[in-house]
Motif scaffolding. Structure first.
Motif, PDB file in Angstrom:
ATOM      1  N   THR A 174       7.911  -0.787  10.255  1.00 17.55           N
ATOM      2  CA  THR A 174       8.994  -1.587  10.813  1.00 17.55           C
ATOM      3  C   THR A 174       9.160  -2.849   9.977  1.00 17.55           C
ATOM      4  O   THR A 174       8.572  -2.993   8.902  1.00 17.55           O
ATOM      5  CB  THR A 174       8.691  -1.945  12.270  1.00 17.55           C
ATOM      6  OG1 THR A 174       7.524  -2.806  12.307  1.00 17.55           O
ATOM      7  CG2 THR A 174       8.420  -0.683  13.093  1.00 17.55           C
ATOM      8  N   THR A 175       9.949  -3.783  10.486  1.00 13.87           N
ATOM      9  CA  THR A 175      10.136  -5.059   9.782  1.00 13.87           C
ATOM     10  C   THR A 175       8.885  -5.927   9.824  1.00 13.87           C
ATOM     11  O   THR A 175       8.820  -6.945   9.127  1.00 13.87           O
ATOM     12  CB  THR A 175      11.309  -5.831  10.408  1.00 13.87           C
ATOM     13  OG1 THR A 175      11.088  -5.969  11.822  1.00 13.87           O
ATOM     14  CG2 THR A 175      12.629  -5.095  10.174  1.00 13.87           C
ATOM     15  N   ASP A 176       7.896  -5.564  10.628  1.00 11.59           N
ATOM     16  CA  ASP A 176       6.616  -6.276  10.666  1.00 11.59           C
ATOM     17  C   ASP A 176       5.826  -5.933   9.401  1.00 11.59           C
ATOM     18  O   ASP A 176       5.475  -4.766   9.172  1.00 11.59           O
ATOM     19  CB  ASP A 176       5.842  -5.872  11.918  1.00 11.59           C
ATOM     20  CG  ASP A 176       4.567  -6.688  12.115  1.00 11.59           C
ATOM     21  OD1 ASP A 176       4.210  -7.446  11.186  1.00 11.59           O
ATOM     22  OD2 ASP A 176       3.934  -6.546  13.171  1.00 11.59           O
ATOM     23  N   SER A 177       5.545  -6.914   8.584  1.00 10.14           N
ATOM     24  CA  SER A 177       4.885  -6.663   7.295  1.00 10.14           C
ATOM     25  C   SER A 177       3.494  -6.068   7.457  1.00 10.14           C
ATOM     26  O   SER A 177       2.960  -5.479   6.506  1.00 10.14           O
ATOM     27  CB  SER A 177       4.809  -7.967   6.488  1.00 10.14           C
ATOM     28  OG  SER A 177       4.067  -8.945   7.182  1.00 10.14           O
ATOM     29  N   ARG A 178       2.897  -6.203   8.645  1.00 11.75           N
ATOM     30  CA  ARG A 178       1.564  -5.636   8.855  1.00 11.75           C
ATOM     31  C   ARG A 178       1.587  -4.111   8.870  1.00 11.75           C
ATOM     32  O   ARG A 178       0.540  -3.471   8.737  1.00 11.75           O
ATOM     33  CB  ARG A 178       0.969  -6.162  10.157  1.00 11.75           C
ATOM     34  CG  ARG A 178       0.612  -7.656  10.107  1.00 11.75           C
ATOM     35  CD  ARG A 178       0.175  -8.159  11.456  1.00 11.75           C
ATOM     36  NE  ARG A 178       1.263  -8.103  12.445  1.00 11.75           N
ATOM     37  CZ  ARG A 178       1.135  -8.505  13.700  1.00 11.75           C
ATOM     38  NH1 ARG A 178      -0.024  -8.978  14.147  1.00 11.75           N
ATOM     39  NH2 ARG A 178       2.162  -8.413  14.531  1.00 11.75           N
ATOM     40  N   THR A 179       2.762  -3.510   9.001  1.00  9.64           N
ATOM     41  CA  THR A 179       2.878  -2.051   9.004  1.00  9.64           C
ATOM     42  C   THR A 179       3.189  -1.482   7.628  1.00  9.64           C
ATOM     43  O   THR A 179       3.255  -0.255   7.481  1.00  9.64           O
ATOM     44  CB  THR A 179       3.981  -1.617   9.981  1.00  9.64           C
ATOM     45  OG1 THR A 179       5.260  -2.075   9.486  1.00  9.64           O
ATOM     46  CG2 THR A 179       3.750  -2.198  11.372  1.00  9.64           C
ATOM     47  N   TRP A 180       3.362  -2.341   6.630  1.00 10.05           N
ATOM     48  CA  TRP A 180       3.835  -1.862   5.337  1.00 10.05           C
ATOM     49  C   TRP A 180       2.755  -1.162   4.525  1.00 10.05           C
ATOM     50  O   TRP A 180       3.060  -0.565   3.486  1.00 10.05           O
ATOM     51  CB  TRP A 180       4.411  -3.022   4.528  1.00 10.05           C
ATOM     52  CG  TRP A 180       5.669  -3.571   5.141  1.00 10.05           C
ATOM     53  CD1 TRP A 180       6.352  -3.056   6.199  1.00 10.05           C
ATOM     54  CD2 TRP A 180       6.383  -4.730   4.735  1.00 10.05           C
ATOM     55  NE1 TRP A 180       7.454  -3.811   6.490  1.00 10.05           N
ATOM     56  CE2 TRP A 180       7.509  -4.869   5.598  1.00 10.05           C
ATOM     57  CE3 TRP A 180       6.203  -5.684   3.748  1.00 10.05           C
ATOM     58  CZ2 TRP A 180       8.415  -5.903   5.492  1.00 10.05           C
ATOM     59  CZ3 TRP A 180       7.113  -6.718   3.627  1.00 10.05           C
ATOM     60  CH2 TRP A 180       8.209  -6.829   4.489  1.00 10.05           C
ATOM     61  N   SER A 181       1.506  -1.248   4.945  1.00  3.17           N
ATOM     62  CA  SER A 181       0.438  -0.555   4.221  1.00  3.17           C
ATOM     63  C   SER A 181       0.269   0.889   4.672  1.00  3.17           C
ATOM     64  O   SER A 181      -0.563   1.619   4.136  1.00  3.17           O
ATOM     65  CB  SER A 181      -0.882  -1.314   4.390  1.00  3.17           C
ATOM     66  OG  SER A 181      -1.224  -1.417   5.771  1.00  3.17           O
ATOM     67  N   ARG A 182       1.031   1.332   5.674  1.00  9.50           N
ATOM     68  CA  ARG A 182       0.942   2.699   6.161  1.00  9.50           C
ATOM     69  C   ARG A 182       1.624   3.661   5.177  1.00  9.50           C
ATOM     70  O   ARG A 182       2.485   3.254   4.391  1.00  9.50           O
ATOM     71  CB  ARG A 182       1.595   2.819   7.536  1.00  9.50           C
ATOM     72  CG  ARG A 182       0.890   1.986   8.608  1.00  9.50           C
ATOM     73  CD  ARG A 182       1.664   1.988   9.917  1.00  9.50           C
ATOM     74  NE  ARG A 182       0.964   1.199  10.947  1.00  9.50           N
ATOM     75  CZ  ARG A 182       1.455   0.920  12.146  1.00  9.50           C
ATOM     76  NH1 ARG A 182       2.671   1.364  12.472  1.00  9.50           N
ATOM     77  NH2 ARG A 182       0.761   0.198  13.007  1.00  9.50           N
ATOM     78  N   PRO A 183       1.259   4.955   5.229  1.00  7.98           N
ATOM     79  CA  PRO A 183       1.919   5.948   4.343  1.00  7.98           C
ATOM     80  C   PRO A 183       3.426   5.978   4.587  1.00  7.98           C
ATOM     81  O   PRO A 183       3.879   5.985   5.733  1.00  7.98           O
ATOM     82  CB  PRO A 183       1.255   7.267   4.745  1.00  7.98           C
ATOM     83  CG  PRO A 183      -0.069   6.864   5.313  1.00  7.98           C
ATOM     84  CD  PRO A 183       0.155   5.555   5.998  1.00  7.98           C
ATOM     85  N   VAL A 184       4.177   5.990   3.536  1.00  4.72           N
ATOM     86  CA  VAL A 184       5.632   5.901   3.635  1.00  4.72           C
ATOM     87  C   VAL A 184       6.239   7.277   3.834  1.00  4.72           C
ATOM     88  O   VAL A 184       5.596   8.311   3.562  1.00  4.72           O
ATOM     89  CB  VAL A 184       6.215   5.244   2.363  1.00  4.72           C
ATOM     90  CG1 VAL A 184       5.702   3.836   2.198  1.00  4.72           C
ATOM     91  CG2 VAL A 184       5.883   6.081   1.127  1.00  4.72           C
ATOM     92  N   PRO A 185       7.487   7.359   4.297  1.00  7.15           N
ATOM     93  CA  PRO A 185       8.153   8.660   4.433  1.00  7.15           C
ATOM     94  C   PRO A 185       8.523   9.233   3.071  1.00  7.15           C
ATOM     95  O   PRO A 185       8.322   8.599   2.030  1.00  7.15           O
ATOM     96  CB  PRO A 185       9.399   8.328   5.252  1.00  7.15           C
ATOM     97  CG  PRO A 185       9.665   6.889   4.964  1.00  7.15           C
ATOM     98  CD  PRO A 185       8.318   6.249   4.785  1.00  7.15           C
ATOM     99  N   THR A 186       9.065  10.424   3.069  1.00  8.46           N
ATOM    100  CA  THR A 186       9.495  11.082   1.836  1.00  8.46           C
ATOM    101  C   THR A 186      10.965  11.474   1.958  1.00  8.46           C
ATOM    102  O   THR A 186      11.605  11.259   2.995  1.00  8.46           O
ATOM    103  CB  THR A 186       8.652  12.341   1.558  1.00  8.46           C
ATOM    104  OG1 THR A 186       8.863  13.279   2.616  1.00  8.46           O
ATOM    105  CG2 THR A 186       7.177  11.992   1.461  1.00  8.46           C
ATOM    106  N   LEU A 187      11.487  12.064   0.893  1.00 16.45           N
ATOM    107  CA  LEU A 187      12.870  12.517   0.908  1.00 16.45           C
ATOM    108  C   LEU A 187      13.084  13.606   1.966  1.00 16.45           C
ATOM    109  O   LEU A 187      14.156  13.694   2.569  1.00 16.45           O
ATOM    110  CB  LEU A 187      13.258  13.032  -0.474  1.00 16.45           C
ATOM    111  CG  LEU A 187      14.756  13.122  -0.784  1.00 16.45           C
ATOM    112  CD1 LEU A 187      15.408  11.755  -0.714  1.00 16.45           C
ATOM    113  CD2 LEU A 187      14.965  13.735  -2.169  1.00 16.45           C
TER     114      LEU A 187
END
Length: 596
Positions: free
Chosen positions: A355-368
């Protein structure tokens, strides 16, 4: 207007002046070397401090010249005969002076030269008396290295300063006689060598050795990351076979010695052998199990081990994904498609907990594939059409580059992104993903050492809107990140005929021109202000020869490499025959699918 150039006050001392808050000292040159070379006064003009150099020239009419030379010869001959009559040993200085006077008299009599009365004066500037003493010592040391005898204008410091102002007034009147050849060597102060950063320093020159100077046989060093550089960019233009890639690989290898990190965008696998030899990393896009996920967030690991990202990282990644999707489908998105795509991108990230919470940005990202599933779930026509157009890149023939998370996070002193294995249908999007990976590397605040980005055969990149935007952005703001861009191309007309290409060339502090085609020389001459001699040189230059231009300085050089360097960087097929002949080639038997 007068108040803008006249100092507030002038205080006159025996050996210096106080001009407001400034201190100046003036010198008159009373001794000169016996022989000089063209541009021999250039070290004075290249002095790192503020130094005013004034040369006052008065021609002497031929009749007066002949009379003075006759008197001078009479005095010298009289002195020699007097010494011989009294049994004294010959004076070598008098013998040399006599020979020079005879030679000069002959040339003046034949009309091959004239005589001039020349006064050379110097004024050094400093902010305080202590700084002035240091500058004076450095200047006198420089003059001594040039065999110049510089004397203080003692008790005439005001007259010495006025003599170096652009007023044409010589109040010191300490002149020496020059002939035409000696005076022409001193004017217009040109030198075939690049100026040294500090002429008074005995330290070895910094930067990279490019080769030897064709005009002086001196060595050509240049430091793109040196102090005072407006930027660290370089552009190299030359026709096919002129030695562009050879020179760049040579600079790249020698930059690695200095601790510079290098990233290369290599369309033809020309840097593979070099990367393997120096322990570099190669990212071969298009090969099996090599993927770059466009959803990756620019999260960096700081020096303290904590992970960080720009505050607007998620928003910028969403904008980048709009570019990627537009490149994939081969056209610009309309308003309805942009709106639904923006919602789908946000939903794709939210589906994996980002989400927009930067603490979640280390999680695995989605793909195409995640994005395609979100679009399919919307059900409206724009979303369904977009999902259908993404099908070949998720399940079809082109899915190899996107089917999963990023497989490699290249890190090292040399990273080569090879694009040769990419099919033509994926060349554009593969280039966009490569440029994004390079840009994230450049803007990583945890990497503080100098960095170079090498783009070989840049003409094809400039034709791509995303590629042209990357080159323009890097050339503009790379210096803020201690990074330099090296652009190489053989199609000079394609680059110079493009506004982005012209902007990239204009933002390159270092410009190297190798051998050029006759069709391109006129446009290059207008853009780089080449003289007729320089144009002829570029049309007939041998392989590896070119012009290195740095602002107002320009030098003709020949690149040189050691045998070990040459072995690593050459692409000459004849020299690589043995190496390629010894390599084993694997073939696949299509009947039993076994390698033989």
């Amino acid at each position: 207007m007068i108040n803008a150039i006249v100092p507030d006050s002038i205080s006159v001392s025996a050996r210096h002046l106080e001009l407001g808050d400034e201190r100046v000292a003036s010198f008159a040159v009373t001794g000169f070397p016996r022989e000089v070379y063209p541009g021999w006064l250039s070290p004075l003009l290249n002095y790192p401090g503020r130094l005013d150099v004034s040369l006052h020239i008065d021609p002497v009419d031929p009749a007066t010249s002949a009379a003075r030379l006759k008197k001078q010869l009479a005095r010298l001959e009289s002195g020699r005969r007097h010494d011989a009559e009294h049994g004294r040993l010959p004076d070598p200085q008098a013998d040399i002076a006599t020979a020079d006077a005879h030679d000069l008299s002959d040339r003046v009599a034949r009309g091959e030269g004239k005589l001039y009365r020349v006064g050379l004066y110097l004024t050094i500037h400093a902010g305080s008396e202590r700084e002035l003493a240091d500058e004076v010592a450095a200047l006198r040391s420089l003059c001594a290295s040039l065999l110049l005898d510089a004397k203080h204008t003692t008790y005439r410091s005001l007259q010495g300063w006025v003599s170096t102002l652009p007023l044409g007034m010589d109040l010191i009147r300490m002149r020496r006689t020059f002939d035409t050849s000696a005076l022409s060597a001193a004017f217009p102060f040109t030198s075939p060598d690049l100026p040294a950063p500090d002429p008074t320093s005995v330290a070895a020159p910094s930067g990279v050795l490019y080769g030897y100077n064709i005009g002086s046989q001196g060595l050509v060093h240049w430091d793109r990351f040196g102090a005072g550089m407006h930027n660290h960019n370089s552009v190299i233009l030359g026709r096919s076979g002129a030695g562009k890639s050879y020179l760049v690989k040579l600079e790249l290898l020698r930059s690695l010695y200095r601790g510079v990190e290098v990233a290369v965008i290599d369309p033809e696998d020309e840097y593979v052998r070099l990367a393997a030899a120096v322990g570099g990393v190669q990212v071969r896009l298009g090969a099996d199990n090599v993927r770059l996920n466009p959803f990756d967030l620019p999260v960096h690991t700081r020096a303290d081990g904590r992970r960080a990202a720009p505050r607007d990282a998620l928003q910028r990644r969403a904008l980048f994904l709009h570019t990627v999707i537009a490149v994939l489908i081969g056209r610009e998105l309309d308003a309805a498609e942009r709106a639904v795509l923006d919602q789908a991108i946000a939903a794709a990230y939210e589906s994996v907990g980002i989400t927009t919470d930067s603490r979640t940005w280390s999680r695995p990202v989605p793909t195409l594939r995640t994005l395609r599933g979100v679009l399919d779930g919307y059900g409206d026509k724009a979303a369904t059409d977009l999902a259908a157009q993404l099908g070949p890149y998720v399940d079809g023939a082109f899915s190899k580059l996107f089917d999963g998370q990023t497989t490699t996070h290249p890190d090292g002193h040399l990273i080569v992104f090879s694009l040769r294995d990419l099919p033509d249908e994926l060349k554009s999007v593969g280039t966009v993903l490569t440029l994004d990976a390079v840009w994230r590397r450049i803007t990583n605040p945890a990497i503080r050492r100098p960095r170079l980005v090498v783009v070989d055969e840049a003409w094809w990149l400039i034709k791509e809107p995303a590629g042209a935007a990357f080159l323009f952005k890097t050339s503009k703001v790379g210096r803020k990140n201690n990074a330099g861009l090296t652009v190489i191309t053989q199609d000079a007309l394609d680059v110079l005929g493009n506004e982005i290409g012209q902007a990239v060339v204009a933002n390159a502090e270092t410009q190297i021109l190798l051998r050029q085609a006759p069709q391109a020389i006129e446009k290059l001459a207008r853009l780089f202000h080449l003289s007729e001699g320089e144009q002829e040189f570029l049309l007939s230059a041998d392989q590896g020869q070119g012009l290195l231009s740095t602002g107002t300085q320009r030098v003709a050089f020949q690149s040189i490499a050691s045998p070990v360097e040459h072995e690593l960087i050459t692409t000459n097929p004849a020299e690589l025959t043995d190496e390629l002949g010894d390599a084993e080639t694997a073939y696949v038997d299509i009947d039993d699918n076994e390698a033989v």
